[in-house]
Motif scaffolding. Structure first.
Motif, PDB file in Angstrom:
ATOM      1  N   GLU A   1       8.472   5.944   2.224  1.00  0.00           N
ATOM      2  CA  GLU A   1       7.432   5.198   1.364  1.00  0.00           C
ATOM      3  C   GLU A   1       6.301   5.435   2.022  1.00  0.00           C
ATOM      4  O   GLU A   1       5.919   4.942   3.350  1.00  0.00           O
ATOM      5  N   LEU A   2       5.028   6.114   1.186  1.00  0.00           N
ATOM      6  CA  LEU A   2       3.886   6.449   1.851  1.00  0.00           C
ATOM      7  C   LEU A   2       2.999   6.023   1.160  1.00  0.00           C
ATOM      8  O   LEU A   2       3.127   5.726  -0.003  1.00  0.00           O
ATOM      9  N   ALA A   3       1.729   6.154   1.555  1.00  0.00           N
ATOM     10  CA  ALA A   3       0.383   5.511   0.883  1.00  0.00           C
ATOM     11  C   ALA A   3       0.094   6.784  -0.225  1.00  0.00           C
ATOM     12  O   ALA A   3      -0.116   6.233  -1.541  1.00  0.00           O
ATOM     13  N   ASP A   4      -0.085   8.054   0.171  1.00  0.00           N
ATOM     14  CA  ASP A   4      -0.486   8.950  -0.669  1.00  0.00           C
ATOM     15  C   ASP A   4      -0.112  10.489  -0.369  1.00  0.00           C
ATOM     16  O   ASP A   4       0.521  10.436   0.578  1.00  0.00           O
ATOM     17  N   GLY A   5      -0.586  11.384  -1.023  1.00  0.00           N
ATOM     18  CA  GLY A   5      -0.095  12.767  -0.470  1.00  0.00           C
ATOM     19  C   GLY A   5      -0.583  13.056   1.037  1.00  0.00           C
ATOM     20  O   GLY A   5      -0.004  13.895   1.687  1.00  0.00           O
ATOM     21  N   ALA A   6      -2.012  12.605   1.168  1.00  0.00           N
ATOM     22  CA  ALA A   6      -2.460  12.734   2.481  1.00  0.00           C
ATOM     23  C   ALA A   6      -1.433  12.254   3.852  1.00  0.00           C
ATOM     24  O   ALA A   6      -1.360  12.877   4.837  1.00  0.00           O
TER      25      ALA A   6
ATOM     26  N   GLY B   1       0.759  -1.303  -0.075  1.00  0.00           N
ATOM     27  CA  GLY B   1       0.073  -0.076  -0.009  1.00  0.00           C
ATOM     28  C   GLY B   1       0.816   1.277   0.030  1.00  0.00           C
ATOM     29  O   GLY B   1       0.174   2.422   0.206  1.00  0.00           O
ATOM     30  N   ARG B   2       2.129   1.246  -0.311  1.00  0.00           N
ATOM     31  CA  ARG B   2       3.007   2.343  -0.308  1.00  0.00           C
ATOM     32  C   ARG B   2       3.267   2.862  -1.726  1.00  0.00           C
ATOM     33  O   ARG B   2       3.971   2.114  -2.370  1.00  0.00           O
TER      34      ARG B   2
ATOM     35  N   GLU C   1       7.653   4.387   8.003  1.00  0.00           N
ATOM     36  CA  GLU C   1       7.477   4.951   6.554  1.00  0.00           C
ATOM     37  C   GLU C   1       9.107   5.279   5.944  1.00  0.00           C
ATOM     38  O   GLU C   1       9.298   5.704   4.735  1.00  0.00           O
ATOM     39  N   VAL C   2       9.877   5.144   6.853  1.00  0.00           N
ATOM     40  CA  VAL C   2      11.191   5.440   6.415  1.00  0.00           C
ATOM     41  C   VAL C   2      11.961   4.258   6.105  1.00  0.00           C
ATOM     42  O   VAL C   2      12.019   2.951   6.844  1.00  0.00           O
ATOM     43  N   ALA C   3      12.174   4.354   4.587  1.00  0.00           N
ATOM     44  CA  ALA C   3      12.862   3.073   3.946  1.00  0.00           C
ATOM     45  C   ALA C   3      14.485   3.005   4.287  1.00  0.00           C
ATOM     46  O   ALA C   3      15.161   2.066   4.372  1.00  0.00           O
TER      47      ALA C   3
END
Length: 152
Positions: free
Chosen positions: A108-113, A62-63, A90-92
């Motif tokens: 590595e994040l899901a989206d802009g939000a 989901g990232r 979130e930190v790869a």
């Protein structure tokens, strides 16, 4: 493609050798007993010479947004901020650096939000962070582990 590797010589010692990838990894094709290869791999892993890394496509969990983040951190807080980043899922990748900013991180994040929440709630809450610069990755051209030079 040709690779360089160590192989067992007839006298039981290890010598550097070159072979095709087709034979590499198949002990019998190289004339080496499988038990010898297993033992040698165990020695190399145990000694820290051979390491394995697995890279998983972050989209599978989901990232979908990769972000490069540079943090301007007060020098006295570098260690604490780096340690905190190391615990964030979130930190790869994170490293302290020289130059204008003190920390570089790949997120590595899901989206802009998710990026907005991460910056305002997680990064903004870290004492010593003075500024964050982010860049959304449009396309990775090369993304691989460290390159290791072959021994001569």
């Amino acid at each position: 493609m040709v690779v360089r590797y160590e192989r067992c010589s007839r006298d039981g010692g290890w010598t550097s050798s070159t072979s095709s990838v087709a034979a590499f990894g198949r002990p019998r094709a190289c004339g080496i007993p499988e038990s010898t290869v297993r033992r040698r791999i165990a020695e190399l892993v145990g000694g820290g010479t051979l390491m394995f890394e697995v890279e998983v496509d972050s989209r599978l969990y989901g990232r979908h947004l990769d972000v490069i983040c540079r943090l301007d951190v007060h020098p006295a807080a570098l260690g604490d901020v780096a340690s905190a980043l190391g615990s964030h899922p979130e930190v790869a990748f994170a490293a302290t650096t020289t130059g204008v900013t003190g920390i570089l991180a790949f997120l590595e994040l899901a989206d802009g939000a998710h990026l907005h929440r991460y910056l305002t709630e997680r990064i903004g809450a870290l004492p010593g962070v003075q500024r964050a610069e982010t860049e959304i990755v449009a396309q990775w051209v090369k993304r691989a582990g460290p390159l290791v030079a072959l021994r001569a």
